[in-house]
Design a protein around this motif. Structure first.
Motif, PDB file in Angstrom:
ATOM      1  N   ALA A 187       0.833  -1.206   0.000  1.00 40.63           N
ATOM      2  CA  ALA A 187       0.000   0.000   0.000  1.00 40.63           C
ATOM      3  C   ALA A 187       0.868   1.257   0.000  1.00 40.63           C
ATOM      4  O   ALA A 187       0.596   2.206  -0.743  1.00 40.63           O
ATOM      5  N   GLY A 188       1.897   1.269   0.806  1.00 41.50           N
ATOM      6  CA  GLY A 188       2.778   2.430   0.841  1.00 41.50           C
ATOM      7  C   GLY A 188       3.532   2.639  -0.456  1.00 41.50           C
ATOM      8  O   GLY A 188       3.737   3.767  -0.897  1.00 41.50           O
ATOM      9  N   SER A 189       3.920   1.561  -1.089  1.00 46.08           N
ATOM     10  CA  SER A 189       4.671   1.679  -2.328  1.00 46.08           C
ATOM     11  C   SER A 189       3.787   2.010  -3.522  1.00 46.08           C
ATOM     12  O   SER A 189       4.291   2.454  -4.542  1.00 46.08           O
ATOM     13  N   VAL A 190       2.500   1.774  -3.418  1.00 51.11           N
ATOM     14  CA  VAL A 190       1.586   2.108  -4.515  1.00 51.11           C
ATOM     15  C   VAL A 190       0.942   3.472  -4.284  1.00 51.11           C
ATOM     16  O   VAL A 190       0.837   4.285  -5.203  1.00 51.11           O
ATOM     17  N   VAL A 191       0.535   3.749  -3.059  1.00 56.47           N
ATOM     18  CA  VAL A 191      -0.201   4.979  -2.764  1.00 56.47           C
ATOM     19  C   VAL A 191       0.710   6.210  -2.796  1.00 56.47           C
ATOM     20  O   VAL A 191       0.328   7.245  -3.351  1.00 56.47           O
ATOM     21  N   LEU A 192       1.887   6.122  -2.227  1.00 51.02           N
ATOM     22  CA  LEU A 192       2.757   7.301  -2.165  1.00 51.02           C
ATOM     23  C   LEU A 192       3.198   7.820  -3.538  1.00 51.02           C
ATOM     24  O   LEU A 192       3.149   9.030  -3.759  1.00 51.02           O
ATOM     25  N   PRO A 193       3.603   6.982  -4.484  1.00 47.15           N
ATOM     26  CA  PRO A 193       3.905   7.533  -5.810  1.00 47.15           C
ATOM     27  C   PRO A 193       2.682   8.125  -6.501  1.00 47.15           C
ATOM     28  O   PRO A 193       2.794   9.131  -7.203  1.00 47.15           O
ATOM     29  N   LEU A 194       1.512   7.510  -6.310  1.00 49.78           N
ATOM     30  CA  LEU A 194       0.293   8.084  -6.893  1.00 49.78           C
ATOM     31  C   LEU A 194      -0.019   9.437  -6.269  1.00 49.78           C
ATOM     32  O   LEU A 194      -0.409  10.378  -6.969  1.00 49.78           O
ATOM     33  N   LEU A 195       0.154   9.555  -4.965  1.00 54.77           N
ATOM     34  CA  LEU A 195      -0.067  10.823  -4.291  1.00 54.77           C
ATOM     35  C   LEU A 195       0.931  11.881  -4.763  1.00 54.77           C
ATOM     36  O   LEU A 195       0.554  13.031  -5.013  1.00 54.77           O
ATOM     37  N   LEU A 196       2.168  11.502  -4.922  1.00 55.85           N
ATOM     38  CA  LEU A 196       3.186  12.427  -5.415  1.00 55.85           C
ATOM     39  C   LEU A 196       2.876  12.874  -6.841  1.00 55.85           C
ATOM     40  O   LEU A 196       2.996  14.063  -7.161  1.00 55.85           O
ATOM     41  N   ALA A 197       2.456  11.959  -7.689  1.00 54.27           N
ATOM     42  CA  ALA A 197       2.102  12.315  -9.060  1.00 54.27           C
ATOM     43  C   ALA A 197       0.902  13.263  -9.082  1.00 54.27           C
ATOM     44  O   ALA A 197       0.877  14.231  -9.857  1.00 54.27           O
ATOM     45  N   ALA A 198      -0.085  13.020  -8.229  1.00 52.86           N
ATOM     46  CA  ALA A 198      -1.250  13.901  -8.160  1.00 52.86           C
ATOM     47  C   ALA A 198      -0.844  15.302  -7.689  1.00 52.86           C
ATOM     48  O   ALA A 198      -1.340  16.303  -8.222  1.00 52.86           O
ATOM     49  N   LEU A 199       0.043  15.380  -6.724  1.00 51.68           N
ATOM     50  CA  LEU A 199       0.501  16.690  -6.254  1.00 51.68           C
ATOM     51  C   LEU A 199       1.276  17.441  -7.329  1.00 51.68           C
ATOM     52  O   LEU A 199       1.116  18.652  -7.492  1.00 51.68           O
ATOM     53  N   VAL A 200       2.102  16.745  -8.076  1.00 50.95           N
ATOM     54  CA  VAL A 200       2.861  17.390  -9.148  1.00 50.95           C
ATOM     55  C   VAL A 200       1.923  17.885 -10.245  1.00 50.95           C
ATOM     56  O   VAL A 200       2.059  19.014 -10.731  1.00 50.95           O
ATOM     57  N   ILE A 201       0.949  17.076 -10.616  1.00 51.04           N
ATOM     58  CA  ILE A 201       0.006  17.473 -11.671  1.00 51.04           C
ATOM     59  C   ILE A 201      -0.815  18.677 -11.241  1.00 51.04           C
ATOM     60  O   ILE A 201      -0.971  19.637 -11.999  1.00 51.04           O
ATOM     61  N   THR A 202      -1.329  18.659 -10.012  1.00 51.43           N
ATOM     62  CA  THR A 202      -2.120  19.806  -9.556  1.00 51.43           C
ATOM     63  C   THR A 202      -1.240  21.049  -9.418  1.00 51.43           C
ATOM     64  O   THR A 202      -1.695  22.163  -9.684  1.00 51.43           O
ATOM     65  N   GLY A 203       0.004  20.894  -9.020  1.00 48.85           N
ATOM     66  CA  GLY A 203       0.910  22.038  -8.937  1.00 48.85           C
ATOM     67  C   GLY A 203       1.198  22.636 -10.297  1.00 48.85           C
ATOM     68  O   GLY A 203       1.202  23.863 -10.463  1.00 48.85           O
ATOM     69  N   VAL A 204       1.415  21.783 -11.283  1.00 49.72           N
ATOM     70  CA  VAL A 204       1.667  22.277 -12.639  1.00 49.72           C
ATOM     71  C   VAL A 204       0.436  22.981 -13.191  1.00 49.72           C
ATOM     72  O   VAL A 204       0.533  24.048 -13.807  1.00 49.72           O
ATOM     73  N   LEU A 205      -0.744  22.405 -12.961  1.00 50.93           N
ATOM     74  CA  LEU A 205      -1.974  23.047 -13.430  1.00 50.93           C
ATOM     75  C   LEU A 205      -2.189  24.397 -12.752  1.00 50.93           C
ATOM     76  O   LEU A 205      -2.581  25.370 -13.397  1.00 50.93           O
ATOM     77  N   HIS A 206      -1.934  24.461 -11.471  1.00 43.95           N
ATOM     78  CA  HIS A 206      -2.103  25.724 -10.744  1.00 43.95           C
ATOM     79  C   HIS A 206      -1.107  26.781 -11.235  1.00 43.95           C
ATOM     80  O   HIS A 206      -1.474  27.945 -11.421  1.00 43.95           O
ATOM     81  N   LEU A 207       0.130  26.393 -11.440  1.00 41.25           N
ATOM     82  CA  LEU A 207       1.132  27.344 -11.922  1.00 41.25           C
ATOM     83  C   LEU A 207       0.829  27.807 -13.343  1.00 41.25           C
ATOM     84  O   LEU A 207       1.043  28.977 -13.670  1.00 41.25           O
ATOM     85  N   SER A 208       0.331  26.926 -14.191  1.00 39.36           N
ATOM     86  CA  SER A 208       0.006  27.347 -15.554  1.00 39.36           C
ATOM     87  C   SER A 208      -1.184  28.307 -15.550  1.00 39.36           C
ATOM     88  O   SER A 208      -1.204  29.284 -16.312  1.00 39.36           O
TER      89      SER A 208
END
Length: 128
Positions: free
Chosen positions: A85-106
């Motif tokens: 769970a930790g190895s699957v959830v944490l990368p997905l959470l990190l990817a979601a944070l990066v995507i939302t950050g990029v969308l917000h900055l754009s």
């Protein structure tokens, strides 16, 4: 004299399983899952801990101590589930944070384009 296979001259001291343990199937040791978590997805060393409990469960199962094998198997399953769970959830959470950050900055950059652009006009009315 046959020396091709070593013989045991001493009696084995295996514990006899209880009647209830004989009727139920032997506990699973989750060794393959633990190896996968240890090699590929070792989140906070939980895969290594799960591997240790899997090996203990297999040793207890081979020696005939079914109750201890069940306890170690249960612990190995819990640590494997946490590691997976930790190895699957944490990368997905990190990817979601990066995507939302990029969308917000754009969006922020698109809205502030007018602030950073300077338009030159042909008349110098302000200089006079």
């Amino acid at each position: 004299m046959d020396t091709s296979y070593p013989r045991e001259d001493y009696p084995s001291h295996k514990r006899e399983p209880s009647p209830a343990a004989r009727a139920s199937p032997p506990p699973r040791d989750h060794l393959v899952w633990s190896l996968f978590n240890t090699i590929y997805m070792n989140f906070c060393c939980l895969g290594f801990v799960a591997l240790a409990f899997s090996i203990k469960a297999r040793d207890r199962k081979v020696s005939g101590d079914v109750e201890a094998a069940r306890r170690f198997s249960s612990k190995a399953r819990c640590y494997n589930a946490l590691a997976t769970a930790g190895s699957v959830v944490l990368p997905l959470l990190l990817a979601a944070l990066v995507i939302t950050g990029v969308l917000h900055l754009s969006k922020l950059a698109h809205e502030s384009v007018g602030f950073f652009t300077y338009q030159f006009s042909g008349s110098d009315d302000e200089d006079n």
